[in-house]
Design an enzyme around this catalytic site. Sequence first.
Site, PDB file in Angstrom:
ATOM      1  N   LYS A  53      -1.165  -2.559   6.786  1.00 40.49           N
ATOM      2  CA  LYS A  53      -2.568  -2.286   6.445  1.00 40.49           C
ATOM      3  C   LYS A  53      -2.757  -2.116   4.937  1.00 40.49           C
ATOM      4  CE  LYS A  53      -3.082   1.290   9.213  1.00 40.49           C
ATOM      5  NZ  LYS A  53      -3.755   2.410   9.931  1.00 40.49           N
ATOM      6  N   LYS A  55      -1.456   0.361   3.168  1.00 41.55           N
ATOM      7  CA  LYS A  55      -1.552   1.789   2.854  1.00 41.55           C
ATOM      8  C   LYS A  55      -0.153   2.349   2.627  1.00 41.55           C
ATOM      9  CE  LYS A  55      -4.264   4.336   5.334  1.00 41.55           C
ATOM     10  NZ  LYS A  55      -4.911   4.996   6.491  1.00 41.55           N
TER      11      LYS A  55
END
Length: 823
Positions: A53, A55
């Site tokens: 993602k 992140k």
Amino acid sequence: MPASLSPARAKTVITFGTFDLLHQGHLRILERARALGERLVVGVSTDCLNERKGKRSFFDQRHRLECVAALRWVDEAFYEDSLLLKDEYIRAYGADLLVMGEDWSGQFDWVSCPVAYLPRTPGVSSSEVKFGLGDRFKPRKLLFGDTYLHKHHDCALALLNAMTDARLAPILTASQHLPAQVDCDGLVYFNLPAQAPPAEYSTRPRILIDHGASHLKWFLADPDRFAYFDAIVTAGPDHVRSLLAFFPDAPAGKVRAAGFAKSAQLLSPPRLTRREAAHCWGLDPDAPIVLFAPTWHISNNRDAAAAIGEIAGIANHIAVLHPETAHLDVSRLNLAKNESGTVSELLKHADCVVSDLSSTLFEAAALGKPAVQVLLNEYPDNNALVYDFPYTAGTAELFCGGLPARPGAVARAVERALSDDAATADALGRMRERILRGTSISEDAPAAIAEEIARACESPSGASPWCRPGANGPASAVSSVLDNLRYARNRLIAERGGRFGAHAGSATLEALQCAADAMDFISVSLVRCADGVLVAGAGEESRYGLETGFAATSCAQFEASHYMRELTPLRMERAVELCVGRDRVLICDLGAGADYEYIGRCLRDAARELGALNRIVPRCARVEQFDWALQQGFTRTMLTLAPDHGDDPFGAQALAFIDACLRLDAQAVAGIVLPFGAVERPWPDDPRLCSLFAAWKRVYVEHAPIGEYQRLLNANLGLFAEGYSERFGFAERPPGLHWPTYLFLHPDVADAGLANPVGATLHYLRYGRDEGRRLGYAPAPGFDYACYIDMNPSLRDLGVSGPNTALAHWTRTGSALGWRYRR
């Protein structure tokens, strides 16, 4: 399949997230998700999923999972490794409802169960926190060691936002065993851990958050507990004073005043309206709501049972009991489950709060709520006895956080607290002010706690290794603490030596010798003579057969006389020698005017020569006298409300005098002396009396009729007394009688309304001696009261809960039955 705005209650709710840097937003969405079902399952994003993602988490997946699993609302946590497998996770865990944040709105309508998209807490997210920290700051990681306990878990949650703001990243634990190999900068506890942490953490600073009403708990004296921590963060200055009373040589900065841990939760707006709260807990919103929230009781304590009976008779009550409460019949109470935030929410709606020794009284004070304080025969973790006020740990002040009531009078006290009586309201206001003067309950408190934790993390640990509580035996007694306890426990003062023979208040050699055999505290009046100071009252020359005034009489002439032609008079130095030699406390009235300082200096010199300034207590009627006495080296004084305030001892000027002295040196105030009868309402029912209790000092009444003694004592007042009754003086006190012990051994005496030093003594003299009643306990060698209770579980059903009830039971019954008392 989007859910309706008010989805039906599901059996299993599932939600997903990264849960990095836990904050209030995480807590709220998990709490709300759990409220939608009977069970909450949480998927925690793996590190690989976060990378996909784009992140990057501050904590790795194992630590994030452990923190989420430790939260009270979460029944099960697992790793989520793919966003596309949402429906498979839902089916695998049998979920009936998916909960996501509203920023995901519409993105998971394809799953096989309803979806509820909940609004996020505005202004709070892990991303914003990490962005704010920037690359220049590395948050400190804190491993919490005892959040597996319900109350400690709740305290940690209350501090989460403040810790995040202070760049502290908490790691909560759900097990009594600390996990190994956690990269952390400090260990945080709410009490001494039950076992040693792994050796790898030995260099990490150890921090204790001494939460709640800790300074009413005398386990603060445990030297092992104190030595184990590098820093102890307390709820305010009163709590610091308590600890330093036990450990006066503590390293500078080890004990720190910060604030009450649950301040933010307590001071936040209520989450429910009054009507919603009333509906939730079966209350009438239009009638006064009475909240009963006592401390822990793990036996069928007679007093707790009596208080419960009183509360059960109050129509609109709600009770929240300590999670450890056991053996008590609570079937008649309207009970609320003790869950996170329940007590705080109910406090905001309550019109009167009833408690005994718990921090609920402190929280009620912060919210301005009228309170009733239940006094007990024996307290958990506090050594006050026989319905006295609990003693603050170490400093031994008499804690009064609400209208005091013995267990059988709780309902009447609640009526008074809810009344429109202005004097009662003023007294309750003073009690609240006194609590908040020493305990910091404010919106800034969590930030202050977080700041102190951060400071403590700056240095490696230099504290002592862990050892089992009590392994090194009891703490060695600090003499100042023993002195504090001596003054706190006293309830009777032999007024001018009491009655000897046919004479009351003679203050002669015979009277003082007799009083010293029976009493710890003796009072005298002092007057100036031609060449010294005499033990006599002003204007009493005729009683000694003197033809001239005291000012013209020498000490030798006075000592050659006789009191009423019978008894031996004393000069001041002999009275001091007599009392100090018998280890008694001498309360001295120094008179007034210009002679006050002369008599005080002579008294000081006599006491100093014997090394006994801590045994001589001058009376002070003005702030100037109090300040002067402290300058002379006296360590204790008595504040007397006569003559300056005798006509209005509860008025604004009298209270201002007391407050001014307390501000100068509260520990130097040994008590407050109140003249009997100078009130408009019948004694001791005048509600203005409680304004004096707010000083947390013993209030002594002088010149009371003997027939009023027991009524005054049962109202938690002390007495200047001339004897026990018209018939029995102090000379008749039986050797070996310790009145609290007598009452524990013979509870029928207390039940008869005689639970005070005069009543217990008179009972023995009138009946107990002839009936052959025991005066003392008969413990077996090595008797351990805690083991005795633990090894004989039926004792808790009988109400045995502490050292005195255990010793009394052993003496009366257990010894003959051969019950076990040590392992």
